[in-house]
Design a protein around this motif. Sequence first.
Motif, PDB file in Angstrom:
ATOM      1  N   ILE A 283       0.812  -1.238   0.249  1.00 48.98           N
ATOM      2  CA  ILE A 283       0.066  -0.151   0.085  1.00 48.98           C
ATOM      3  C   ILE A 283       0.828   1.328   0.104  1.00 48.98           C
ATOM      4  CG2 ILE A 283      -1.528   1.440   1.557  1.00 48.98           C
ATOM      5  CD1 ILE A 283      -2.812  -1.282   2.319  1.00 48.98           C
ATOM      6  N   ALA A 284       1.911   1.378   0.825  1.00 48.07           N
ATOM      7  CA  ALA A 284       2.813   2.455   0.783  1.00 48.07           C
ATOM      8  C   ALA A 284       3.491   2.584  -0.584  1.00 48.07           C
ATOM      9  CB  ALA A 284       3.855   2.318   2.077  1.00 48.07           C
ATOM     10  N   LEU A 285       3.926   1.639  -1.022  1.00 45.80           N
ATOM     11  CA  LEU A 285       4.843   1.989  -2.147  1.00 45.80           C
ATOM     12  C   LEU A 285       3.775   2.135  -3.440  1.00 45.80           C
ATOM     13  CD1 LEU A 285       7.291  -1.257  -2.033  1.00 45.80           C
ATOM     14  CD2 LEU A 285       7.704   1.293  -1.775  1.00 45.80           C
ATOM     15  N   VAL A 286       2.791   1.642  -3.651  1.00 46.31           N
ATOM     16  CA  VAL A 286       1.914   1.561  -4.654  1.00 46.31           C
ATOM     17  C   VAL A 286       1.122   2.946  -4.553  1.00 46.31           C
ATOM     18  CG1 VAL A 286       0.138   0.945  -6.284  1.00 46.31           C
ATOM     19  CG2 VAL A 286       1.744  -0.556  -5.625  1.00 46.31           C
ATOM     20  N   GLY A 287       0.492   3.008  -3.288  1.00 49.76           N
ATOM     21  CA  GLY A 287      -0.088   4.165  -2.717  1.00 49.76           C
ATOM     22  C   GLY A 287       0.597   5.495  -3.029  1.00 49.76           C
ATOM     23  N   GLY A 288       1.987   5.222  -2.511  1.00 49.90           N
ATOM     24  CA  GLY A 288       2.789   6.673  -2.924  1.00 49.90           C
ATOM     25  C   GLY A 288       3.089   6.826  -4.245  1.00 49.90           C
ATOM     26  N   GLY A 289       3.225   5.828  -5.073  1.00 50.72           N
ATOM     27  CA  GLY A 289       3.167   5.998  -6.401  1.00 50.72           C
ATOM     28  C   GLY A 289       1.951   6.921  -7.029  1.00 50.72           C
ATOM     29  N   GLU A 306       1.357   9.276 -18.746  1.00 52.25           N
ATOM     30  CA  GLU A 306       2.795   9.799 -18.495  1.00 52.25           C
ATOM     31  C   GLU A 306       3.142   9.718 -16.827  1.00 52.25           C
ATOM     32  OE1 GLU A 306       4.207  12.779 -20.981  1.00 52.25           O
ATOM     33  OE2 GLU A 306       6.110  11.553 -21.475  1.00 52.25           O
ATOM     34  N   SER A 307       2.097  10.619 -16.302  1.00 50.80           N
ATOM     35  CA  SER A 307       2.086  11.031 -14.957  1.00 50.80           C
ATOM     36  C   SER A 307       2.354   9.538 -14.209  1.00 50.80           C
ATOM     37  CB  SER A 307       1.043  11.677 -14.253  1.00 50.80           C
ATOM     38  OG  SER A 307       1.175  12.951 -14.879  1.00 50.80           O
ATOM     39  N   LEU A 308       1.237   8.705 -14.595  1.00 51.44           N
ATOM     40  CA  LEU A 308       1.178   7.418 -13.830  1.00 51.44           C
ATOM     41  C   LEU A 308       2.652   6.573 -14.208  1.00 51.44           C
ATOM     42  CD1 LEU A 308      -1.009   6.261 -12.266  1.00 51.44           C
ATOM     43  CD2 LEU A 308      -1.614   5.046 -14.403  1.00 51.44           C
ATOM     44  N   ARG A 309       3.307   6.407 -15.628  1.00 48.71           N
ATOM     45  CA  ARG A 309       4.354   5.803 -15.601  1.00 48.71           C
ATOM     46  C   ARG A 309       5.614   6.352 -14.693  1.00 48.71           C
ATOM     47  NH1 ARG A 309       7.476   5.188 -21.563  1.00 48.71           N
ATOM     48  NH2 ARG A 309       9.438   4.603 -20.799  1.00 48.71           N
ATOM     49  N   TYR A 310       5.683   7.684 -15.041  1.00 46.82           N
ATOM     50  CA  TYR A 310       6.770   8.271 -14.084  1.00 46.82           C
ATOM     51  C   TYR A 310       6.656   8.195 -12.751  1.00 46.82           C
ATOM     52  CZ  TYR A 310       9.222  10.308 -18.132  1.00 46.82           C
ATOM     53  OH  TYR A 310      10.107  10.447 -19.396  1.00 46.82           O
ATOM     54  N   GLY A 311       5.272   8.477 -12.145  1.00 44.66           N
ATOM     55  CA  GLY A 311       5.068   8.522 -10.705  1.00 44.66           C
ATOM     56  C   GLY A 311       5.297   7.195 -10.128  1.00 44.66           C
ATOM     57  N   ILE A 312       4.754   6.142 -10.707  1.00 37.92           N
ATOM     58  CA  ILE A 312       4.882   4.729 -10.143  1.00 37.92           C
ATOM     59  C   ILE A 312       6.182   4.218 -10.015  1.00 37.92           C
ATOM     60  CG2 ILE A 312       4.173   2.248 -10.413  1.00 37.92           C
ATOM     61  CD1 ILE A 312       1.722   3.611  -9.517  1.00 37.92           C
ATOM     62  N   PHE A 313       6.953   4.465 -11.340  1.00 35.22           N
ATOM     63  CA  PHE A 313       8.230   3.979 -11.384  1.00 35.22           C
ATOM     64  C   PHE A 313       9.211   4.551 -10.456  1.00 35.22           C
ATOM     65  CE2 PHE A 313      12.605   4.016 -13.206  1.00 35.22           C
ATOM     66  CZ  PHE A 313      12.863   2.783 -13.265  1.00 35.22           C
ATOM     67  N   HIS A 314       9.330   5.875 -10.421  1.00 33.89           N
ATOM     68  CA  HIS A 314      10.113   6.547  -9.531  1.00 33.89           C
ATOM     69  C   HIS A 314       9.899   6.473  -8.137  1.00 33.89           C
ATOM     70  CE1 HIS A 314      11.123   8.430 -13.412  1.00 33.89           C
ATOM     71  NE2 HIS A 314      12.401   8.408 -12.749  1.00 33.89           N
ATOM     72  N   THR A 315       8.290   6.220  -7.600  1.00 33.48           N
ATOM     73  CA  THR A 315       8.289   6.175  -6.332  1.00 33.48           C
ATOM     74  C   THR A 315       8.612   4.819  -5.928  1.00 33.48           C
ATOM     75  OG1 THR A 315       6.287   7.727  -6.536  1.00 33.48           O
ATOM     76  CG2 THR A 315       6.268   6.550  -4.674  1.00 33.48           C
ATOM     77  N   VAL A 316       8.275   3.708  -6.474  1.00 33.48           N
ATOM     78  CA  VAL A 316       8.591   2.379  -6.073  1.00 33.48           C
ATOM     79  C   VAL A 316      10.043   2.457  -6.040  1.00 33.48           C
ATOM     80  CG1 VAL A 316       8.517  -0.148  -6.810  1.00 33.48           C
ATOM     81  CG2 VAL A 316       6.602   1.295  -7.338  1.00 33.48           C
ATOM     82  N   SER A 317      10.784   2.860  -7.150  1.00 29.97           N
ATOM     83  CA  SER A 317      12.339   2.947  -7.103  1.00 29.97           C
ATOM     84  C   SER A 317      12.757   3.427  -5.824  1.00 29.97           C
ATOM     85  CB  SER A 317      12.747   3.466  -8.296  1.00 29.97           C
ATOM     86  OG  SER A 317      14.153   3.850  -8.303  1.00 29.97           O
ATOM     87  N   ALA A 336       6.985  15.841  -4.577  1.00 32.84           N
ATOM     88  CA  ALA A 336       7.098  14.452  -4.960  1.00 32.84           C
ATOM     89  C   ALA A 336       8.584  14.056  -4.447  1.00 32.84           C
ATOM     90  CB  ALA A 336       7.006  14.560  -6.409  1.00 32.84           C
ATOM     91  N   PRO A 337       9.581  14.400  -4.873  1.00 34.23           N
ATOM     92  CA  PRO A 337      10.834  13.619  -4.350  1.00 34.23           C
ATOM     93  C   PRO A 337      11.057  13.645  -2.855  1.00 34.23           C
ATOM     94  CG  PRO A 337      11.220  16.038  -5.484  1.00 34.23           C
ATOM     95  CD  PRO A 337       9.981  15.593  -5.790  1.00 34.23           C
ATOM     96  N   MET A 338      10.421  14.621  -2.218  1.00 32.23           N
ATOM     97  CA  MET A 338      10.611  14.494  -0.723  1.00 32.23           C
ATOM     98  C   MET A 338       9.634  13.373  -0.024  1.00 32.23           C
ATOM     99  SD  MET A 338      10.537  18.522   0.387  1.00 32.23           S
ATOM    100  CE  MET A 338      10.784  18.301   2.137  1.00 32.23           C
ATOM    101  N   LEU A 339       8.475  13.400  -0.665  1.00 31.12           N
ATOM    102  CA  LEU A 339       7.721  12.353  -0.224  1.00 31.12           C
ATOM    103  C   LEU A 339       8.412  10.883  -0.577  1.00 31.12           C
ATOM    104  CD1 LEU A 339       4.889  11.357   0.686  1.00 31.12           C
ATOM    105  CD2 LEU A 339       3.963  10.987  -1.515  1.00 31.12           C
ATOM    106  N   MET A 340       8.833  10.742  -1.901  1.00 33.65           N
ATOM    107  CA  MET A 340       9.543   9.574  -2.030  1.00 33.65           C
ATOM    108  C   MET A 340      10.888   9.284  -1.211  1.00 33.65           C
ATOM    109  SD  MET A 340       9.448  10.365  -6.416  1.00 33.65           S
ATOM    110  CE  MET A 340      11.045   9.902  -6.658  1.00 33.65           C
TER     111      MET A 340
END
Lengths: 488, 488
Positions: A283-289, A306-317, A336-340
């Motif tokens: 939930i934290a990883l995908v929800g954060g994404g 694109e938001s979804l692609r970039y958001g999910i990939f970078h947040t999970v990463s 965004a980067p701070m939350l990640m």
Amino acid sequence: MADFFPVLRVLGALLTFFSLGMLLPCVVSWVQEDGLIHVWGISAGAAFVSGALLWAGLRKFKRELQPRHGIFLVSLTWVLLPFFASVPLMWALDDIGRPINFTHAYFEAVSGLTTTGATVLTKLDDLPLSINFWRTFLQWLGGMGILVLAVAILPLLGVGGSQLFKAEIAGPIKDSKLTPRVKETAKGLWGIYSTFSIACFLAYWVAGMTAMDALMHMFSTVSLGGLSSHDASFAHFNSGWLEMISVVFMLAASCNFALYFIALRKRSLRGFWRDPEMRATIIALVGGGLVVSAVLWSKGIYGPLESLRYGIFHTVSVASTTGYATTDYLKWPAFAPMLMLLLSGVATSAGSAGCGIKMVRVLILVKQTLREMTRLVHPRAVQPVTLGNMVVDNRVIFSVLAFMLVYGVTIIALSMLLVLTDLDPITAFSAVVASINCTGPGLGDIGPSSHFGVLTDFQVWVCTFAMVLGRLELLSLIALLTPSFWRK
Amino acid sequence: MADFFPVLRVLGALLTFFSLGMLLPCVVSWVQEDGLIHVWGISAGAAFVSGALLWAGLRKFKRELQPRHGIFLVSLTWVLLPFFASVPLMWALDDIGRPINFTHAYFEAVSGLTTTGATVLTKLDDLPLSINFWRTFLQWLGGMGILVLAVAILPLLGVGGSQLFKAEIAGPIKDSKLTPRVKETAKGLWGIYSTFSIACFLAYWVAGMTAMDALMHMFSTVSLGGLSSHDASFAHFNSGWLEMISVVFMLAASCNFALYFIALRKRSLRGFWRDPEMRATIIALVGGGLVVSAVLWSKGIYGPLESLRYGIFHTVSVASTTGYATTDYLKWPAFAPMLMLLLSGVATSAGSAGCGIKMVRVLILVKQTLREMTRLVHPRAVQPVTLGNMVVDNRVIFSVLAFMLVYGVTIIALSMLLVLTDLDPITAFSAVVASINCTGPGLGDIGPSSHFGVLTDFQVWVCTFAMVLGRLELLSLIALLTPSFWRK
Ligand SMILES: [K+]
Ligand SMILES: [K+]
């Protein structure tokens, strides 16, 4: 001092095994003919001889280890192995005319072994393959060690409430001695780790990476390390498929490996859904994404897909403490980067190669805080803290709370130390957070498009220290500093 | 709802008393003939009538209050009194042709009553005296309320381990009812508070301030508020003597007022030296000042003596949560203002008008962490946490730890919320820290030479919320949000 000889003996054994790992870059060097075979060969030999001498020389000090010996052992291991890992790195880079100093070499080795995946090197694409192989392979080796450390060794020591992390996969063993249980647990975890590794390698390869790229990025993925052999990191491949594969394996590798083992043995997936930590991690990883994607979209950075692609990939990463990037996400709104980065401190499960606080501790802390809140309103309420079906002992809660405190104070203290060396506060704070959580890229001057080589040597050492501290769940290293540790 | 009628009745009484305070700016207005007398008079009347109606209308609901009533009462008080304080402020500023909106007026009132001392106003020197009087007097009134809240009311509720703060100055009272004990304690504390106030006023006056300046800055000093009637704050006076007097009173006001009362009653200073919290507070404030002075000197900002003057004054000022300044210390190396702001979260004693974590909690946390460290190395060690001669119960330690967690999470969450509104991270973080600790000036855009008016209305509301949250020791307000609070 003689009290610690049995520890040095075990350390010798570890070093001997470690030296065997150095034969792999030797093979790569031989196949690729990159002219560095002597570096890996001689270094492997030196490590082997040192380890064997230590082992053999202290063989009469075979003895059962006590908690303080365990703390001493893991601390010493994380100081000594990077040394033997960094020497060939320094030598090889010197040989190809791109010398680095010992500070940087040691940082790079610690970054690999702790699966932080931060680097001080640039022009990675131009490096001989054996060097990039060694860098990424160190993460995979580190991951192996960490899995056992986290769920088999630290729980025995009770570091920071890590009794919670205990993998029960070894089954009931009547003999209470350390060795057989750890051995069984290690075998089980490494089986899963190897299976994931093969699957990840094949998936990357089939989806378009070269075999060597697939191998090296597999090392970085299943260990949540994040080092790449390309300056552009994952952007080098520019492939949505590869990013999706990467996301799947990062998610899988962020969960407790013992759960997979148990599911396999019981031939049932029910353990997954029942495990509160696994649910919370996903939930934290995908929800954060999704949150980051929503921010990117609502602030007009990208279109919806694109938001979804970039958001999910970078947040999970980033939040899984891996740290791959396909774009300089510091150009996004700072939220965004701070939350990640913040998520990287909490999202991964115990029993993964992830670092930071660990989700199981977060769950305990949340439940404990809710209990206090209830007690405030209804002073006479009696309510135990539970996790799944398990009642968590007050003793463990105290331990987790102590961990949290030391974690917070350490981040503040090390950040202030870096600020005192005239590093700007954002870079300083994020360097410490990204190091102590073994994430890799930070904010400010050490973002995804930069590297830790821009720091001064002293600042690099502080980050090196933070990485080891994070890896050892802080308390074990800090316990070394207390006078009571050195009293028999 | 009827369950909370007794609470509203007490609130009515408080509001009635509060309305009497509004007669003082009325007097100032009358003497100065600044044409605002109708504003203060009518506002005082309205507050008096509202309070009296509430009190009288609910008189049949007189009943002993339970913990949840107490939590509800203090929360409601801190929401309602600022409302009645802000209306005349808005009206008066409108009358002189410098209108502000309700967001800013409410912020200013909360900032005063919580003794934060942050402002959204500029050109303070040009304001009618009665307005500046009201702004600074709110801090003094707030300080009175806080002293009783902290050592007589919150301890009864056990908010965040505040049992530790309990002032034992009322002596043993057989009757366990709340009222007589609180009344005795309040009398004792207010006696000391008034004595300090008179001494501080006289000292400022004799050392060169005008009588009105001495009065208004006394309000800001003994309450650790920090609001000034001058845009230049303490730099307006440009006097080393006044700075020294200010430092002495800020130090005195950062310690537990109950200690002075006990010393007076026992005619002995021994209680001071025996009190670990007092020692730690003084060490933190003066020691922090010396560290900052050393940084200023070693980085070549000032010569040795000037470094000492600036370092001590600003560190004691910010770390005691007062917030006076004689220079824009954000131009110093970032380490100095950051250290000062961090100290403001921990340095003041419980039982002062200071805010934040409170030194006594810090001491408990440090001792608890050391105990965990010892337990790690020697698992069978049994060791209670002690403070002075007192053994601290595990129950209290849990409560303090819960406070710490909520404190940390709240700061991160509110900072992230501000970052999401596109505030830069440094300003966002420091705004939350400076608000929740009731310090006042922060870093970035809200430093000592700036003000909170540069923020958007939403951001100002977040800071307002943070100030109240900090004042109510966080948990009491958050407890309102739990479902169990509303269950009987
Ligand atoms: K990493
Ligand atoms: K203040």
